[in-house]
Motif scaffolding. Structure first.
Motif, PDB file in Angstrom:
ATOM      1  N   GLY A 193      70.417  -3.690 -53.081  1.00  0.00           N
ATOM      2  CA  GLY A 193      70.289  -3.474 -54.516  1.00  0.00           C
ATOM      3  C   GLY A 193      68.996  -4.066 -55.016  1.00  0.00           C
ATOM      4  O   GLY A 193      67.965  -3.988 -54.340  1.00  0.00           O
ATOM      5  N   ASN A 194      69.036  -4.686 -56.172  1.00  0.00           N
ATOM      6  CA  ASN A 194      67.855  -5.370 -56.697  1.00  0.00           C
ATOM      7  C   ASN A 194      68.284  -6.550 -57.545  1.00  0.00           C
ATOM      8  O   ASN A 194      69.450  -6.668 -57.937  1.00  0.00           O
ATOM      9  N   PHE A 212      69.128 -13.508 -59.853  1.00  0.00           N
ATOM     10  CA  PHE A 212      70.117 -12.953 -60.777  1.00  0.00           C
ATOM     11  C   PHE A 212      70.292 -11.484 -60.384  1.00  0.00           C
ATOM     12  O   PHE A 212      69.434 -10.646 -60.686  1.00  0.00           O
ATOM     13  N   LEU A 213      71.382 -11.179 -59.711  1.00  0.00           N
ATOM     14  CA  LEU A 213      71.570  -9.841 -59.163  1.00  0.00           C
ATOM     15  C   LEU A 213      71.783  -8.817 -60.274  1.00  0.00           C
ATOM     16  O   LEU A 213      72.515  -9.060 -61.241  1.00  0.00           O
ATOM     17  N   GLU A 214      71.137  -7.684 -60.130  1.00  0.00           N
ATOM     18  CA  GLU A 214      71.321  -6.545 -61.025  1.00  0.00           C
ATOM     19  C   GLU A 214      72.213  -5.495 -60.365  1.00  0.00           C
ATOM     20  O   GLU A 214      73.074  -4.904 -61.005  1.00  0.00           O
ATOM     21  N   LEU A 245      60.601 -14.390 -64.469  1.00  0.00           N
ATOM     22  CA  LEU A 245      61.494 -13.467 -63.779  1.00  0.00           C
ATOM     23  C   LEU A 245      60.703 -12.313 -63.174  1.00  0.00           C
ATOM     24  O   LEU A 245      59.840 -11.721 -63.822  1.00  0.00           O
ATOM     25  N   GLU A 246      61.028 -11.997 -61.949  1.00  0.00           N
ATOM     26  CA  GLU A 246      60.339 -10.913 -61.226  1.00  0.00           C
ATOM     27  C   GLU A 246      61.386 -10.012 -60.571  1.00  0.00           C
ATOM     28  O   GLU A 246      62.272 -10.482 -59.858  1.00  0.00           O
ATOM     29  N   LEU A 247      61.281  -8.716 -60.817  1.00  0.00           N
ATOM     30  CA  LEU A 247      62.206  -7.755 -60.215  1.00  0.00           C
ATOM     31  C   LEU A 247      61.880  -7.591 -58.734  1.00  0.00           C
ATOM     32  O   LEU A 247      60.711  -7.463 -58.351  1.00  0.00           O
ATOM     33  N   CYS A 248      62.908  -7.621 -57.895  1.00  0.00           N
ATOM     34  CA  CYS A 248      62.683  -7.476 -56.458  1.00  0.00           C
ATOM     35  C   CYS A 248      63.810  -6.665 -55.832  1.00  0.00           C
ATOM     36  O   CYS A 248      64.919  -6.590 -56.362  1.00  0.00           O
ATOM     37  N   ASP A 249      63.496  -6.030 -54.703  1.00  0.00           N
ATOM     38  CA  ASP A 249      64.496  -5.291 -53.939  1.00  0.00           C
ATOM     39  C   ASP A 249      65.288  -6.252 -53.059  1.00  0.00           C
ATOM     40  O   ASP A 249      64.741  -7.227 -52.532  1.00  0.00           O
ATOM     41  N   LEU A 250      66.549  -5.961 -52.907  1.00  0.00           N
ATOM     42  CA  LEU A 250      67.407  -6.723 -51.998  1.00  0.00           C
ATOM     43  C   LEU A 250      67.733  -5.839 -50.799  1.00  0.00           C
ATOM     44  O   LEU A 250      68.497  -4.880 -50.909  1.00  0.00           O
TER      45      LEU A 250
END
Length: 252
Positions: free
Chosen positions: A101-102, A52-54, A29-34
């Motif tokens: 979002g992210n 997986f939207l946060e 899993l890698e956090l990314c900007d949307l």
């Protein structure tokens, strides 16, 4: 029930994974900007990444003969890449970011490996996929049988479920695509809702003033899929919306 070890996640699916299933996904899993209008899936193309939207909202948009309309919404309650859960490799429709979002993303290959190695992971995610199919089927029914004002009220409520605060950054042009309606009709619908004191609309954004009034205006078009989410996946984390449990509110 939420796993206490998963409380660092806002995404409601990741929060509910058992430790073994989360362990299969977590290393990848890698956090990314949307970013606004960022493409997450392309129609008739292989799915390369699952999100997986946060925070933020993604729209699933169907296109035919140059016409397009939104058929589904994904926010912190869900994920993209539903086709992979069902054993397919490609997306039927386009999916892009409607509200920035992210998200936590994972490449398709390790995601499919995790599904193959854990029947419990696939079974749990299939419950979400079933909910999403319920949501899209109700959208088809409502778009065919409800008036624009009811459809607009439902759409605003669904977006409100998936954001913090009461402000939706949205243009009339984008709304016309989402609802499959002409832009002048959307403008009139917003003016009608504003005249009732339910929203405040200005260029590029809509503020929700009276959520319960919007639900009444939706005329029964909002609530059933939301109740099914609670039944299939679980209650929404109480931290959302400063204590208001948005999807849960649909069933009282």
């Amino acid at each position: 029930m939420t796993n206490p070890k998963n409380d660092s996640y806002k995404n409601q699916l990741l929060r509910r994974l058992n430790p073994g299933d989360l362990g299969l996904l977590q290393p990848h899993l890698e956090l990314c900007d949307l970013k606004l209008k960022m493409t997450l899936e392309k129609a008739d193309s292989e799915i390369e990444t699952v999100y997986f939207l946060e925070d933020g909202i993604a729209s699933v948009v169907a296109t035919a003969s140059g016409k397009e309309a939104e058929v589904g919404l994904v926010g912190f309650e869900g994920m993209t890449g539903a086709a992979l859960v069902m054993g397919a490799d490609y997306a039927a429709h386009e999916c892009y970011v409607q509200s920035p979002g992210n998200a936590l993303r994972i490449a398709a290959a390790p995601f499919k490996t995790a599904l193959a190695n854990s029947p419990t992971l696939r079974l749990f995610l299939l419950r979400y996929v079933h909910y999403f199919h319920i949501q899209t089927s109700y959208t088809a029914l409502i778009n065919a049988r409800s008036n624009l004002e009811e459809r607009l009220a439902r759409w605003l409520l669904m977006c409100d479920d998936r954001i913090d605060g009461d402000r939706l950054a949205i243009t009339h042009e984008f709304l016309s695509v989402m609802l499959g309606a002409r832009r002048p009709g959307v403008t009139v619908g917003l003016q009608e809702l504003e005249g009732r004191g339910l929203i405040y609309s200005r260029r590029g954004e809509v503020h929700i003033r009276d959520r319960s009034g919007l639900a009444a205006c939706a005329g029964g078009t909002y609530g059933k899929p939301e109740a099914d989410y609670v039944r299939l996946v679980g209650d929404i984390a109480p931290s959302r919306h400063a204590g208001r449990r948005p999807l849960e509110s649909a069933i009282g």
